[in-house]
Design a protein around this motif. Structure first.
Motif, short mmCIF file in Angstrom:
data_model
loop_
_atom_site.label_atom_id
_atom_site.label_comp_id
_atom_site.label_asym_id
_atom_site.label_seq_id
_atom_site.Cartn_x
_atom_site.Cartn_y
_atom_site.Cartn_z
N MET A 1 0.84 -1.21 0.00
CA MET A 1 0.00 0.00 0.00
C MET A 1 0.86 1.25 0.00
O MET A 1 0.58 2.21 -0.69
N ASP A 2 1.90 1.21 0.86
CA ASP A 2 2.75 2.38 1.03
C ASP A 2 4.10 1.94 1.60
O ASP A 2 4.20 1.63 2.79
N ALA A 3 5.10 1.93 0.77
CA ALA A 3 6.43 1.47 1.19
C ALA A 3 7.04 2.38 2.25
O ALA A 3 7.95 1.96 2.97
N THR A 4 6.53 3.61 2.39
CA THR A 4 7.08 4.51 3.40
C THR A 4 6.65 4.13 4.81
O THR A 4 7.04 4.80 5.77
N THR A 5 5.89 3.05 4.96
CA THR A 5 5.55 2.54 6.29
C THR A 5 6.68 1.67 6.85
O THR A 5 6.66 1.32 8.03
N ALA A 6 7.65 1.31 6.04
CA ALA A 6 8.74 0.42 6.46
C ALA A 6 9.43 0.87 7.75
O ALA A 6 9.72 0.03 8.61
N PRO A 7 9.69 2.18 7.95
CA PRO A 7 10.35 2.58 9.19
C PRO A 7 9.60 2.18 10.47
O PRO A 7 10.23 1.92 11.49
N TYR A 8 8.29 2.09 10.41
CA TYR A 8 7.53 1.67 11.59
C TYR A 8 7.89 0.23 11.98
O TYR A 8 7.97 -0.08 13.16
N PHE A 9 8.10 -0.60 10.99
CA PHE A 9 8.46 -1.99 11.25
C PHE A 9 9.92 -2.09 11.70
O PHE A 9 10.25 -2.87 12.59
N LEU A 10 10.77 -1.30 11.08
CA LEU A 10 12.18 -1.31 11.45
C LEU A 10 12.36 -0.83 12.89
O LEU A 10 13.17 -1.38 13.64
N GLU A 11 11.58 0.19 13.29
CA GLU A 11 11.65 0.72 14.66
C GLU A 11 11.31 -0.33 15.70
O GLU A 11 11.85 -0.31 16.80
N MET A 12 10.40 -1.24 15.37
CA MET A 12 10.02 -2.25 16.36
C MET A 12 10.93 -3.47 16.31
O MET A 12 10.70 -4.45 17.00
N GLY A 13 11.96 -3.41 15.48
CA GLY A 13 12.94 -4.48 15.44
C GLY A 13 12.69 -5.52 14.37
O GLY A 13 13.33 -6.56 14.35
N MET A 14 11.79 -5.23 13.47
CA MET A 14 11.48 -6.16 12.38
C MET A 14 12.34 -5.79 11.18
O MET A 14 11.96 -4.98 10.35
N HIS A 15 13.52 -6.39 11.10
CA HIS A 15 14.49 -6.02 10.07
C HIS A 15 14.48 -6.93 8.85
O HIS A 15 15.26 -6.73 7.93
N CYS A 16 13.60 -7.88 8.83
CA CYS A 16 13.56 -8.85 7.71
C CYS A 16 12.33 -8.60 6.83
O CYS A 16 11.63 -9.54 6.47
N LEU A 17 12.07 -7.36 6.48
CA LEU A 17 10.86 -7.01 5.75
C LEU A 17 10.75 -7.66 4.38
O LEU A 17 9.66 -7.83 3.86
N GLY A 18 11.86 -8.04 3.80
CA GLY A 18 11.83 -8.64 2.47
C GLY A 18 11.60 -10.14 2.47
O GLY A 18 11.30 -10.72 1.43
N CYS A 19 11.73 -10.78 3.62
CA CYS A 19 11.59 -12.24 3.62
C CYS A 19 10.12 -12.64 3.56
O CYS A 19 9.26 -11.96 4.10
N PRO A 20 9.81 -13.71 2.84
CA PRO A 20 8.42 -14.13 2.64
C PRO A 20 7.66 -14.37 3.93
O PRO A 20 6.47 -14.04 4.02
N SER A 21 8.30 -14.92 4.95
CA SER A 21 7.56 -15.20 6.18
C SER A 21 7.14 -13.91 6.87
O SER A 21 6.06 -13.83 7.44
N ALA A 22 7.96 -12.88 6.83
CA ALA A 22 7.60 -11.59 7.44
C ALA A 22 6.47 -10.93 6.68
O ALA A 22 5.54 -10.39 7.27
N ARG A 23 6.53 -10.99 5.38
CA ARG A 23 5.52 -10.33 4.56
C ARG A 23 4.15 -11.01 4.68
O ARG A 23 3.13 -10.38 4.45
N SER A 24 4.13 -12.28 5.05
CA SER A 24 2.85 -12.99 5.16
C SER A 24 2.33 -13.05 6.60
O SER A 24 1.35 -13.71 6.87
N GLU A 25 2.99 -12.33 7.48
CA GLU A 25 2.59 -12.28 8.89
C GLU A 25 1.62 -11.12 9.09
O GLU A 25 1.76 -10.06 8.49
N SER A 26 0.62 -11.31 9.95
CA SER A 26 -0.30 -10.22 10.24
C SER A 26 0.40 -9.19 11.12
O SER A 26 1.37 -9.50 11.82
#
Length: 67
Positions: free
Chosen positions: A15-40
């Protein structure tokens, strides 16, 4: 455009790739991996010790500004 705790991480990033920093801030650094992308958002928050309701509010506020 709004998200819920059930929205998948991959859907949010699509929807909006500029949301990535919110995930990085919480320690989710594997945004490109399939398991992370399919997680709620709720599951990701639970794993990383973040309040899911607060994260939904932050991301929805960010998405509202982008419209």
């Amino acid at each position: 455009m709004q998200i819920t705790k059930d929205t998948l991480i991959g859907e949010i990033l699509s929807m909006d790739a500029t949301t990535a920093p919110y995930f990085l801030e919480m320690g989710m650094h594997c945004l490109g991996c399939p398991s992370a992308r399919s997680e709620s958002l709720e599951m990701a928050c639970m794993v990383h010790g973040v309040d899911a309701d607060e994260m939904v509010e932050k991301i929805n506020a960010h998405l509202a500004k982008a419209e």
